[in-house]
Design an enzyme around this catalytic site. Structure first.
Site, mmCIF file in Angstrom:
data_model
loop_
_atom_site.group_PDB
_atom_site.id
_atom_site.type_symbol
_atom_site.label_atom_id
_atom_site.label_comp_id
_atom_site.label_asym_id
_atom_site.label_seq_id
_atom_site.Cartn_x
_atom_site.Cartn_y
_atom_site.Cartn_z
ATOM 1 N N ASP A 187 13.615 4.384 -7.004
ATOM 2 C CA ASP A 187 12.734 4.181 -8.162
ATOM 3 C C ASP A 187 13.497 3.557 -9.330
ATOM 4 N N SER A 238 4.529 -8.639 -4.547
ATOM 5 C CA SER A 238 4.617 -7.366 -5.259
ATOM 6 C C SER A 238 5.677 -7.453 -6.342
ATOM 7 N N ASP A 263 -5.175 -9.317 15.324
ATOM 8 C CA ASP A 263 -3.831 -9.099 14.794
ATOM 9 C C ASP A 263 -3.275 -10.457 14.373
ATOM 10 N N ASN A 272 -6.470 -5.959 12.046
ATOM 11 C CA ASN A 272 -6.310 -5.190 13.285
ATOM 12 C C ASN A 272 -6.638 -3.712 13.084
ATOM 13 N N LEU A 273 -7.050 -3.344 11.883
ATOM 14 C CA LEU A 273 -7.475 -1.981 11.531
ATOM 15 C C LEU A 273 -6.369 -0.943 11.713
ATOM 16 N N TYR A 330 10.398 -2.983 3.248
ATOM 17 C CA TYR A 330 9.090 -3.477 2.818
ATOM 18 C C TYR A 330 9.260 -4.538 1.720
ATOM 19 N N ARG A 340 5.151 2.531 -15.495
ATOM 20 C CA ARG A 340 4.618 1.481 -14.620
ATOM 21 C C ARG A 340 3.413 0.809 -15.255
ATOM 22 N N ARG A 397 13.198 10.079 -7.286
ATOM 23 C CA ARG A 397 12.991 9.539 -5.932
ATOM 24 C C ARG A 397 13.938 8.354 -5.739
ATOM 25 N N PHE A 444 1.334 -5.581 -9.741
ATOM 26 C CA PHE A 444 2.033 -4.406 -10.278
ATOM 27 C C PHE A 444 1.463 -3.165 -9.560
ATOM 28 N N LYS A 483 8.505 -8.908 1.455
ATOM 29 C CA LYS A 483 7.769 -9.666 0.422
ATOM 30 C C LYS A 483 8.664 -10.779 -0.138
ATOM 31 N N ASN A 527 1.993 7.308 -3.339
ATOM 32 C CA ASN A 527 1.786 6.735 -4.668
ATOM 33 C C ASN A 527 1.149 7.756 -5.606
HETATM 34 P P1 NAD Z 1 -3.878 -1.762 3.123
HETATM 35 O O1 NAD Z 1 -2.961 -1.127 4.096
HETATM 36 O O2 NAD Z 1 -5.021 -0.946 2.623
HETATM 37 O O3 NAD Z 1 -4.431 -3.142 3.680
HETATM 38 C C1 NAD Z 1 -3.674 -3.957 4.543
HETATM 39 C C2 NAD Z 1 -4.556 -4.302 5.722
HETATM 40 O O4 NAD Z 1 -3.820 -5.128 6.627
HETATM 41 C C3 NAD Z 1 -5.034 -3.088 6.504
HETATM 42 O O5 NAD Z 1 -6.438 -3.151 6.654
HETATM 43 C C4 NAD Z 1 -4.325 -3.227 7.860
HETATM 44 O O6 NAD Z 1 -5.119 -2.708 8.907
HETATM 45 C C5 NAD Z 1 -4.118 -4.726 7.946
HETATM 46 N N1 NAD Z 1 -2.991 -5.159 8.796
HETATM 47 C C6 NAD Z 1 -1.709 -4.739 8.759
HETATM 48 N N2 NAD Z 1 -0.987 -5.386 9.687
HETATM 49 C C7 NAD Z 1 -1.824 -6.261 10.321
HETATM 50 C C8 NAD Z 1 -1.677 -7.206 11.369
HETATM 51 N N3 NAD Z 1 -0.519 -7.372 11.984
HETATM 52 N N4 NAD Z 1 -2.752 -7.929 11.738
HETATM 53 C C9 NAD Z 1 -3.946 -7.760 11.130
HETATM 54 N N5 NAD Z 1 -4.160 -6.861 10.155
HETATM 55 C C10 NAD Z 1 -3.102 -6.116 9.745
HETATM 56 O O7 NAD Z 1 -2.975 -2.249 1.888
HETATM 57 P P2 NAD Z 1 -3.429 -2.788 0.459
HETATM 58 O O8 NAD Z 1 -3.003 -1.790 -0.546
HETATM 59 O O9 NAD Z 1 -4.821 -3.262 0.494
HETATM 60 O O10 NAD Z 1 -2.425 -4.008 0.333
HETATM 61 C C11 NAD Z 1 -2.788 -5.340 0.668
HETATM 62 C C12 NAD Z 1 -1.584 -6.240 0.531
HETATM 63 O O11 NAD Z 1 -1.099 -6.156 -0.812
HETATM 64 C C13 NAD Z 1 -0.401 -5.847 1.418
HETATM 65 O O12 NAD Z 1 0.228 -7.030 1.868
HETATM 66 C C14 NAD Z 1 0.500 -5.088 0.483
HETATM 67 O O13 NAD Z 1 1.840 -5.147 0.888
HETATM 68 C C15 NAD Z 1 0.283 -5.833 -0.815
HETATM 69 N N6 NAD Z 1 0.586 -5.016 -1.997
HETATM 70 C C16 NAD Z 1 -0.034 -3.816 -2.153
HETATM 71 C C17 NAD Z 1 0.268 -3.024 -3.258
HETATM 72 C C18 NAD Z 1 -0.395 -1.680 -3.441
HETATM 73 O O14 NAD Z 1 0.062 -0.915 -4.273
HETATM 74 N N7 NAD Z 1 -1.452 -1.340 -2.738
HETATM 75 C C19 NAD Z 1 1.187 -3.475 -4.214
HETATM 76 C C20 NAD Z 1 1.782 -4.720 -4.034
HETATM 77 C C21 NAD Z 1 1.472 -5.500 -2.909
HETATM 78 C C1 UD1 Z 2 5.697 1.836 -5.109
HETATM 79 C C2 UD1 Z 2 6.751 1.123 -4.310
HETATM 80 C C3 UD1 Z 2 6.584 -0.369 -4.467
HETATM 81 C C4 UD1 Z 2 5.180 -0.780 -4.065
HETATM 82 C C5 UD1 Z 2 4.187 0.015 -4.898
HETATM 83 C C6 UD1 Z 2 2.802 -0.256 -4.430
HETATM 84 C C7 UD1 Z 2 8.663 2.655 -4.214
HETATM 85 C C8 UD1 Z 2 10.083 2.887 -4.628
HETATM 86 N N1 UD1 Z 2 8.073 1.549 -4.716
HETATM 87 O O1 UD1 Z 2 5.867 1.493 -6.479
HETATM 88 O O2 UD1 Z 2 7.520 -1.059 -3.644
HETATM 89 O O3 UD1 Z 2 4.974 -2.167 -4.281
HETATM 90 O O4 UD1 Z 2 4.428 1.416 -4.717
HETATM 91 O O5 UD1 Z 2 1.895 0.471 -5.174
HETATM 92 O O6 UD1 Z 2 8.088 3.429 -3.474
HETATM 93 N N2 UD1 Z 2 5.553 9.373 -8.874
HETATM 94 C C9 UD1 Z 2 5.673 10.738 -9.078
HETATM 95 N N3 UD1 Z 2 5.148 11.573 -8.136
HETATM 96 C C10 UD1 Z 2 4.496 11.124 -7.018
HETATM 97 C C11 UD1 Z 2 4.370 9.731 -6.827
HETATM 98 C C12 UD1 Z 2 4.934 8.884 -7.768
HETATM 99 O O7 UD1 Z 2 6.243 11.178 -10.066
HETATM 100 O O8 UD1 Z 2 4.056 11.949 -6.197
HETATM 101 C C13 UD1 Z 2 6.092 8.463 -9.902
HETATM 102 C C14 UD1 Z 2 7.155 7.508 -9.404
HETATM 103 O O9 UD1 Z 2 8.426 8.069 -9.513
HETATM 104 C C15 UD1 Z 2 6.931 6.306 -10.342
HETATM 105 C C16 UD1 Z 2 5.419 6.342 -10.627
HETATM 106 O O10 UD1 Z 2 4.999 7.676 -10.337
HETATM 107 O O11 UD1 Z 2 7.616 6.501 -11.548
HETATM 108 C C17 UD1 Z 2 4.634 5.374 -9.771
HETATM 109 O O12 UD1 Z 2 4.961 5.585 -8.405
HETATM 110 P P1 UD1 Z 2 4.178 4.863 -7.211
HETATM 111 O O13 UD1 Z 2 2.716 5.031 -7.391
HETATM 112 O O14 UD1 Z 2 4.773 5.345 -5.925
HETATM 113 O O15 UD1 Z 2 4.491 3.316 -7.432
HETATM 114 P P2 UD1 Z 2 5.911 2.565 -7.570
HETATM 115 O O16 UD1 Z 2 7.026 3.453 -7.294
HETATM 116 O O17 UD1 Z 2 5.894 1.847 -8.862
#
Ligand code: NAD
Ligand code: UD1
Length: 337
Positions: free
Chosen positions: A296, A125, A59, A32-33, A150, A232, A293, A179, A154, A200
Site C-alpha cells: 500500500d 489503473s 475467452d 468468459n464469466l 497484476y 485514495r 498492508r 483510480f 497493466k 477493497n
Molecule cells: P471484473 O472482474 O468485475 O470484470 C472483469 C471481467 O472480465 C469479468 O466479467 C471476467 O469474467 C472477465 N474476464 C476475465 N478474464 C477473461 C478472459 N480471459 N476472457 C474473457 N473474459 C474475461 O472487474 P472490474 O472491476 O469490472 O474491472 C474491469 C477492468 O478494469 C479490469 O481490467 C481491471 O483490471 C480494471 N481495473 C479495475 C479497477 C477496480 O477497482 N475495479 C481499478 C483499475 C482497473
Molecule cells: C487496490 C489495489 C490496486 C487496484 C485497486 C482497484 C492494492 C495494494 N492495490 O488499490 O492495484 O488497482 O485496488 O480498486 O491492493 N483498506 C483498509 N481495509 C480494508 C481494505 C482497504 O483499511 O479492508 C484501505 C487500504 O489500506 C487503502 C484504502 O483502504 O488505504 C483503499 O484500499 P483498496 O480499496 O484495496 O484500494 P487500493 O489499495 O487503493
C-alpha cells in the site's frame, strides 16, 4: 458506434454498457464469466429496456471465438475490460495473471486488427504510478515500480499498446487509468460482486453494514496523511462508465494514442470513507486498526484536468453518493447476483 465490450459482464463493464446505450451506441459483449454472472447482463437489459444484450461466452485467449464474434458483429471500436484483477491472488498465481491478461490481450489486439477494428479503449489503473512521484498525479507523472503481478500486467500492456501505435499510427488507443471505482448503479440492480472476503475498502464496509463481517480492519493509521490512514481517489462507477463514452468521442476525433486519469481529484482517507458511509446510511461501522498492508502507498489521488480539458468529462458524484449507492446495491443483493 458498435462496440465490442470484453469483460462486459463485470463490475465496470456492466455499468459502462448502460452509458453506451444512453449515448446511442450499440454493443456486443465477450466475457468468459470467470468473475461475473450472466444475471448482470439481464439486469442491464432491464435497466435500459431492451430484450437482451448481445452476448458471447468467449475467452479473449480463444482466437477462433473472438473471430466469430467480430465476423457476426463487425465493430467500430473495442472497450477492453476483460482481465483478472485481484492484487493478492496475482502474487500467488503470477503465471495465471500474465497468461490471462497479457496473452489474452495480445490475441485480442491481433484479431481486432485483422477485422480492421483499430479503435481501442483499455482499462488501466493508477497502480501503474506505483508510489507516485507527485501528488496530485498527472498523466506526466512517471510510471513507478508495481509491487505485484497484476499491476505489472497493466503497465506492460500499456507499453505493448504504445509500441503497436508507434508501428501503426492508424490505431486510436485510449489508455484510461482508473483510480478507485466504487458505488453502484442508483437502481441497486447491478454492482460490485466480490468473491469471498473483499480486498477493497468499500465492499468490505458494505459487508460489515449488512452483517456479513463483524468489523472493518483499517490497514495502518501511521501514514503521513491528515489522520494517519491511507488516502485514495474514490470515483463513482457511473462517472467512470461515462468516462468511457467521452473517450469514444476522442477516438471518433482520431486521437491517436492518448492517456487519461479517471478520478475525481479529491483524496479521502479510510476514516473519511467510514464516516461518509455512516453519515449517508445511518449505519455504524465498527473498525479496528491493523498493521499496514504490504504494497500500500500512503496517498494516491488524481489530477483530472486533462480529461476535463480534452474529453470534456468530469466526475459528478460525491463520496456520499458513492456510499449510498454501494449500500443500496448491497442491501438489495446481500448475496450478490
Ligand atoms: P471484473 O472482474 O468485475 O470484470 C472483469 C471481467 O472480465 C469479468 O466479467 C471476467 O469474467 C472477465 N474476464 C476475465 N478474464 C477473461 C478472459 N480471459 N476472457 C474473457 N473474459 C474475461 O472487474 P472490474 O472491476 O469490472 O474491472 C474491469 C477492468 O478494469 C479490469 O481490467 C481491471 O483490471 C480494471 N481495473 C479495475 C479497477 C477496480 O477497482 N475495479 C481499478 C483499475 C482497473
Ligand atoms: C487496490 C489495489 C490496486 C487496484 C485497486 C482497484 C492494492 C495494494 N492495490 O488499490 O492495484 O488497482 O485496488 O480498486 O491492493 N483498506 C483498509 N481495509 C480494508 C481494505 C482497504 O483499511 O479492508 C484501505 C487500504 O489500506 C487503502 C484504502 O483502504 O488505504 C483503499 O484500499 P483498496 O480499496 O484495496 O484500494 P487500493 O489499495 O487503493
Amino acid at each position: 458506434m458498435k462496440i465490442l465490450v470484453t469483460g462486459g459482464a463485470g463490475f465496470i463493464g456492466s455499468h459502462t454498457i448502460i452509458e453506451l446505450y444512453n449515448a446511442g451506441h450499440k454493443v456486443v459483449v465477450a466475457d468468459n464469466l470467470c468473475n461475473s454472472s450472466p444475471v448482470a447482463l439481464q439486469r442491464v437489459a432491464e435497466i435500459i429496456h431492451v430484450p437482451e444484450i448481445p452476448f458471447f461466452k468467449a475467452d479473449i485467449r480463444d482466437r477462433a471465438a473472438l473471430d466469430r464474434v467480430l465476423t457476426e458483429h463487425p465493430c467500430d471500436a473495442c472497450i477492453h475490460f476483460a482481465g483478472l484483477k485481484a492484487v493478492g491472488e496475482s502474487v500467488t498465481k503470477p503465471w495465471e495473471y500474465y497468461e490471462n491478461n497479457i496473452s489474452g490481450t495480445l490475441v485480442l489486439l491481433d484479431v481486432l486488427r485483422q477485422h480492421g477494428c483499430k479503435n481501442l479503449i483499455f482499462s488501466s489503473s493508477a497502480t501503474v504510478y506505483g508510489d507516485p512521484a507527485v501528488i496530485p498525479i498527472t498523466e506526466k507523472c512517471p510510471k513507478g515500480h508495481c509491487t505485484n503481478p497484476y499491476g505489472q500486467t497493466k503497465s506492460m500492456l500499456e507499453e505493448i499498446m504504445m509500441d503497436m501505435h508507434r508501428a501503426d499510427p492508424t490505431w486510436n488507443i485510449v489508455l484510461l487509468r482508473y483510480f478507485n471505482p466504487v458505488g453502484a448503479h442508483p437502481s441497486g440492480r447491478i454492482g460490485e460482486n466480490p468473491n469471498g472476503i473483499p480486498n477493497n475498502l468499500m465492499p468490505y464496509i458494505t459487508q460489515v453494514a449488512v452483517g456479513k463481517r463483524a468489523e472493518l480492519g483499517v490497514f495502518g493509521d501511521d501514514y503521513d496523511t491528515p489522520d494517519g490512514t491511507g488516502v485514495r481517489d474514490y470515483i463513482h462507477v457511473v462517472d467512470l462508465a461515462r468516462g468511457h463514452v467521452a473517450a469514444l468521442a476522442a477516438i471518433e476525433r482520431h486521437c491517436g494514442l492518448a492517456i487519461y486519469n479517471l478520478g475525481t481529484g479529491k483524496g479521502y482517507s479510510v476514516l473519511d470513507v467510514v464516516h461518509a458511509f455512516e453519515r449517508s446510511t445511518g449505519i455504524h461501522i465498527p473498525y479496528r486498526v491493523l498493521p499496514r498492508r504490504t504494497g500500500d502507498v500512503a496517498t494516491s489521488y488524481s489530477d483530472p484536468a486533462k480529461a476535463a480539458r480534452e474529453l470534456h468529462w468530469t466526475a459528478q458524484h460525491d463520496l456520499d453518493d458513492m456510499c449510498r449507492d454501494a449500500w443500496n446495491w448491497q442491501q438489495q443483493n446481500p448475496e450478490g447476483f
